[in-house]
Design a protein around this motif. Structure first.
Motif, PDB file in Angstrom:
ATOM      1  N   GLN A   1      -2.282  -4.454  -3.791  1.00  0.00           N
ATOM      2  CA  GLN A   1      -3.526  -4.763  -3.095  1.00  0.00           C
ATOM      3  C   GLN A   1      -4.749  -4.477  -3.958  1.00  0.00           C
ATOM      4  O   GLN A   1      -4.688  -3.755  -4.944  1.00  0.00           O
TER       5      GLN A   1
ATOM      6  N   TYR B   1       0.815  -1.210   0.000  1.00  0.00           N
ATOM      7  CA  TYR B   1       0.000   0.000   0.000  1.00  0.00           C
ATOM      8  C   TYR B   1       0.854   1.268   0.000  1.00  0.00           C
ATOM      9  O   TYR B   1       0.503   2.263  -0.645  1.00  0.00           O
TER      10      TYR B   1
ATOM     11  N   PRO C   1      -6.058   4.146  -3.387  1.00  0.00           N
ATOM     12  CA  PRO C   1      -6.054   2.758  -3.893  1.00  0.00           C
ATOM     13  C   PRO C   1      -6.234   2.673  -5.403  1.00  0.00           C
ATOM     14  O   PRO C   1      -5.750   1.737  -6.041  1.00  0.00           O
TER      15      PRO C   1
END
Length: 436
Positions: free
Chosen positions: A298, A279, A314
């Motif tokens: 991820q 991350y 993300p």
């Protein structure tokens, strides 16, 4: 005792019903097959607008522009794919597909082994090739996967399989490719169920946990260098990390953890390393690039981990890492990871909205994944000499609205795209049609 026997019988019936629902694996390719007219996305960044793709005995023998290449298609089975798209089969890494069928039924859960140090535990022999969940991957183009154990400090050894097989022996395309290490986090959340503040706090045991990993690897190297009067299975399994036979997959997200993990593998002469999760990998890109370390990033469809992160962090991580020259692929672990594996192409599609081109996004689930897993000599791209593991879609396979498969092949074998879910859809579609 009678009640116990009844429960055991019900579990056996459940397991049997799960098993028999699987489609019969496709037979070996017979006639040579030619796919004509499709837009071919090769997986390496190249696109052929009007292609001809020919495969024989499970291998690609022609991948070319149809407007400039003449091929005698006599005695071939020809699929006219004008207006459609051809892609290499998508690959899902770091997955528990086939290891867990129903989480609440212990008899169907082989996702984790007891204990903390399990490099010798092989996920492959627990893989259920007849899983209904595995079957449901194929209609979205997800045809290969890395089957990975969970739990402990060292979870065990993963293997890579194809998703149309009778059993794990038939499914395996690369056995025991790597060992999975869960690196300790430098921060942890409070256990709210014990009355602790649920916010982030420093992990006071971090240094101790890292020392335990160091001690374990030192013990492994001491064993390897010794006379081995008796066999130590965990140490034997770990040996491949130093010879290059296996990759060390380090599951870690935070900046300090990634930095410490990279320094750890350098000091221990581990040949091949991959960061899983990553991350905060965008904060240490120079370290990763200089040490030739790839990242299995991820799940894209998730929330930011920290309150001060960008809301779209993300979504744009793949772009940030790709721009720095890091080899990036996408993984799907997390909540409902097995079911979400079928959304792998749509995770890649999301990265397009945040800066990558469609072909770069495609590489995240084809060529890059194959390189990281060490199977790029046969899978991941559409190139002559490689496996005919591919599919035809009505439209853009990275868009859930147009990812509609008409054909899919693994090693040249034509797959069934029927699943338990499509059967239910057809069944209840007729019910509502009758009511209307």
């Amino acid at each position: 005792m009678k009640t116990l026997n009844i429960k055991l019988l019900l579990i056996a019936v459940l397991c049997f019903s799960i098993s028999i629902a699987q489609q019969t694996p496709a037979p070996k390719q017979g006639n040579t097959i030619a796919i004509t007219g499709a837009t071919a996305h090769l997986g390496n960044g190249d696109v052929i607008d009007s292609s001809i793709i020919v495969f024989k005995d499970g291998k690609l023998i022609t991948v070319a522009d149809m407007t400039t290449t003449k091929v005698d298609m006599t005695d071939m089975d020809v699929i006219n794919a004008n207006g459609k798209h051809v892609y290499p089969g998508f690959i899902v890494p770091n997955s528990t597909l086939g290891l867990v069928e129903i989480s609440s039924v212990r008899a169907t859960d082989d996702g984790a082994e007891l204990g903390s140090w399990n490099p010798h535990i092989r996920s492959l022999i627990a893989y259920n090739a007849e899983s209904k969940i595995v079957e449901s991957m194929r209609p979205n183009g997800v045809l290969l996967g890395q089957i990975t154990p969970r739990g402990g400090r060292i979870s065990g050894t993963s293997s890579i399989v194809q998703f149309d097989a009778w059993n794990w022996e038939d499914a395996a395309i690369k056995e025991d490719d790597g060992i999975h290490l869960n690196w300790p986090s430098s921060f942890s959340r409070g256990r709210w169920w014990l009355g602790e503040d649920p916010g982030m706090k420093v992990n006071k045991n971090y240094d101790k946990q890292v020392t335990e990993i160091t001690d374990y690897f030192n013990a492994t190297k001491t064993y390897i260098a010794g006379d081995k009067a008796s066999t130590h299975l965990p140490y034997e399994a770990t040996n491949g990390l130093f010879t290059g036979a296996k990759t060390l997959y380090i599951h870690v997200d935070d900046e300090k953890g990634i930095t410490d993990a990279v320094n750890f593998v350098k000091s221990n002469n581990v040949s091949k390393t991959v960061i899983v999760g990553g991350y905060e990998a965008h904060k240490v890109t120079d370290l990763l690039k200089n040490n030739n370390i790839a990242v299995l990033l991820q799940r894209v469809h998730t929330r930011p981990s920290q309150t001060d992160d960008d809301y779209d962090m993300p979504f744009k991580l793949a772009k940030l890492l790709t721009d720095k020259g890091i080899t990036v692929a996408l993984e799907t672990s997390g909540q409902m990871e097995r079911m979400n594996s079928r959304n792998l192409p749509f995770y890649a599609g999301t990265t397009v909205a945040y800066g990558l081109t469609k072909e770069q996004a495609l590489q995240l689930i084809t060529q890059n994944t194959a390189k990281i897993l060490g199977i790029d000599n046969m899978y991941g791209t559409l190139e002559v000499g490689k496996s005919a593991t591919l599919f035809i879609s009505e439209g853009d396979a990275l868009d859930m609205r147009t990812n509609l498969l008409t054909h899919a092949f693994i090693d040249g074998r034509l797959l069934s795209l029927e699943t338990h879910q499509t059967e239910l859809w057809q069944r209840y579609s007729k019910k509502y049609e009758a009511q209307n």
